[in-house]
Design a protein around this motif. Structure first.
Motif, PDB file in Angstrom:
ATOM      1  N   LYS A  83       0.834  -1.210   0.000  1.00 28.85           N
ATOM      2  CA  LYS A  83       0.000   0.000   0.000  1.00 28.85           C
ATOM      3  C   LYS A  83       0.868   1.259   0.000  1.00 28.85           C
ATOM      4  O   LYS A  83       0.613   2.199  -0.756  1.00 28.85           O
ATOM      5  N   SER A  84       1.908   1.280   0.825  1.00 31.20           N
ATOM      6  CA  SER A  84       2.791   2.447   0.889  1.00 31.20           C
ATOM      7  C   SER A  84       3.559   2.636  -0.413  1.00 31.20           C
ATOM      8  O   SER A  84       3.718   3.762  -0.889  1.00 31.20           O
ATOM      9  N   PHE A  85       4.030   1.532  -0.988  1.00 35.70           N
ATOM     10  CA  PHE A  85       4.720   1.609  -2.278  1.00 35.70           C
ATOM     11  C   PHE A  85       3.790   2.214  -3.316  1.00 35.70           C
ATOM     12  O   PHE A  85       4.168   3.115  -4.065  1.00 35.70           O
ATOM     13  N   GLU A  87       1.039   4.066  -2.946  1.00 32.59           N
ATOM     14  CA  GLU A  87       0.731   5.482  -2.689  1.00 32.59           C
ATOM     15  C   GLU A  87       1.900   6.373  -3.113  1.00 32.59           C
ATOM     16  O   GLU A  87       1.692   7.418  -3.726  1.00 32.59           O
ATOM     17  N   PHE A  88       3.116   5.952  -2.768  1.00 34.88           N
ATOM     18  CA  PHE A  88       4.304   6.723  -3.157  1.00 34.88           C
ATOM     19  C   PHE A  88       4.386   6.804  -4.681  1.00 34.88           C
ATOM     20  O   PHE A  88       4.577   7.885  -5.246  1.00 34.88           O
ATOM     21  N   GLU A  89       4.230   5.683  -5.355  1.00 37.06           N
ATOM     22  CA  GLU A  89       4.335   5.660  -6.810  1.00 37.06           C
ATOM     23  C   GLU A  89       3.240   6.493  -7.473  1.00 37.06           C
ATOM     24  O   GLU A  89       3.503   7.229  -8.432  1.00 37.06           O
ATOM     25  N   ASP A  90       2.032   6.411  -6.972  1.00 34.27           N
ATOM     26  CA  ASP A  90       0.927   7.191  -7.536  1.00 34.27           C
ATOM     27  C   ASP A  90       1.182   8.686  -7.380  1.00 34.27           C
ATOM     28  O   ASP A  90       0.949   9.466  -8.305  1.00 34.27           O
ATOM     29  N   PRO A 134       5.685  11.030   3.066  1.00 34.39           N
ATOM     30  CA  PRO A 134       5.921  10.259   4.291  1.00 34.39           C
ATOM     31  C   PRO A 134       6.830   9.044   4.109  1.00 34.39           C
ATOM     32  O   PRO A 134       7.530   8.659   5.031  1.00 34.39           O
ATOM     33  N   ALA A 135       6.857   8.446   2.946  1.00 33.77           N
ATOM     34  CA  ALA A 135       7.649   7.227   2.747  1.00 33.77           C
ATOM     35  C   ALA A 135       9.137   7.501   2.531  1.00 33.77           C
ATOM     36  O   ALA A 135       9.960   6.606   2.649  1.00 33.77           O
ATOM     37  N   VAL A 136       9.500   8.753   2.233  1.00 32.14           N
ATOM     38  CA  VAL A 136      10.880   9.055   1.834  1.00 32.14           C
ATOM     39  C   VAL A 136      11.854   8.953   2.999  1.00 32.14           C
ATOM     40  O   VAL A 136      11.692   9.576   4.035  1.00 32.14           O
ATOM     41  N   LEU A 137      12.883   8.153   2.801  1.00 32.33           N
ATOM     42  CA  LEU A 137      13.967   7.997   3.768  1.00 32.33           C
ATOM     43  C   LEU A 137      15.164   8.856   3.372  1.00 32.33           C
ATOM     44  O   LEU A 137      15.715   9.597   4.177  1.00 32.33           O
TER      45      LEU A 137
END
Length: 153
Positions: A83-85, A87-90, A134-137
């Motif tokens: 789901k996080s992948f 959302e980030f990609e979208d 939010p997903a970015v490290l």
């Protein structure tokens, strides 16, 4: 949907010429590949219908449209769930500054090619869009000095 077809030397020659100039007339293309126009057109249609040829496009000068600065960005993300992948990609795919976006094996997780007007526009994109997700490290930017070999057909 792509149907499996077998490509012969003439099909490959047709693809070679169309990849370099998608505006060739059928008559000119037929001449270049050594066919008469009707069988050449049938082959092109078969390549289109099978999904080998996926479309035709114009090549645009980035500077002429205000996108003269190109930055390559390596992105690592925290997320490990689908789901996080997604959302980030979208989200990243929706940004008009992003002209290429790939998920990679290993590190970094993603490669993003960004085209903007100048350094200030890139800073705005980076601080207001990409780094705030939010997903970015981790982000690592690589500014393009010179394009040696542009997108090749």
């Amino acid at each position: 949907m792509r149907k499996e077809i077998t490509l012969d030397a003439i099909d490959r020659d047709i693809l070679f010429h169309l990849a370099r100039d998608g505006r060739l007339t059928n008559v000119e293309l037929a001449r270049r590949v050594g066919l008469t126009p009707p069988p050449c057109l049938r082959r092109v249609k078969r390549l289109e219908e099978s999904g080998v040829i996926t479309g035709y496009r114009a090549t645009v000068d980035p500077e002429a449209v205000g996108r003269g600065l190109e930055v390559l960005v390596d992105v690592e993300i925290y997320a490990q769930d689908r789901k996080s992948f997604q959302e980030f990609e979208d989200t990243v795919s929706s940004y008009p500054e992003v002209v290429e976006f790939r998920r990679l094996y290993g590190r970094p997780d993603y490669f993003v090619r960004v085209a903007v007007a100048d350094h200030a526009a890139y800073e705005t994109f980076l601080t207001e869009k990409l780094s705030g997700l939010p997903a970015v490290l981790r982000l690592e930017s690589h500014l393009t000095m010179k394009r040696i070999k542009p997108d090749a057909p």
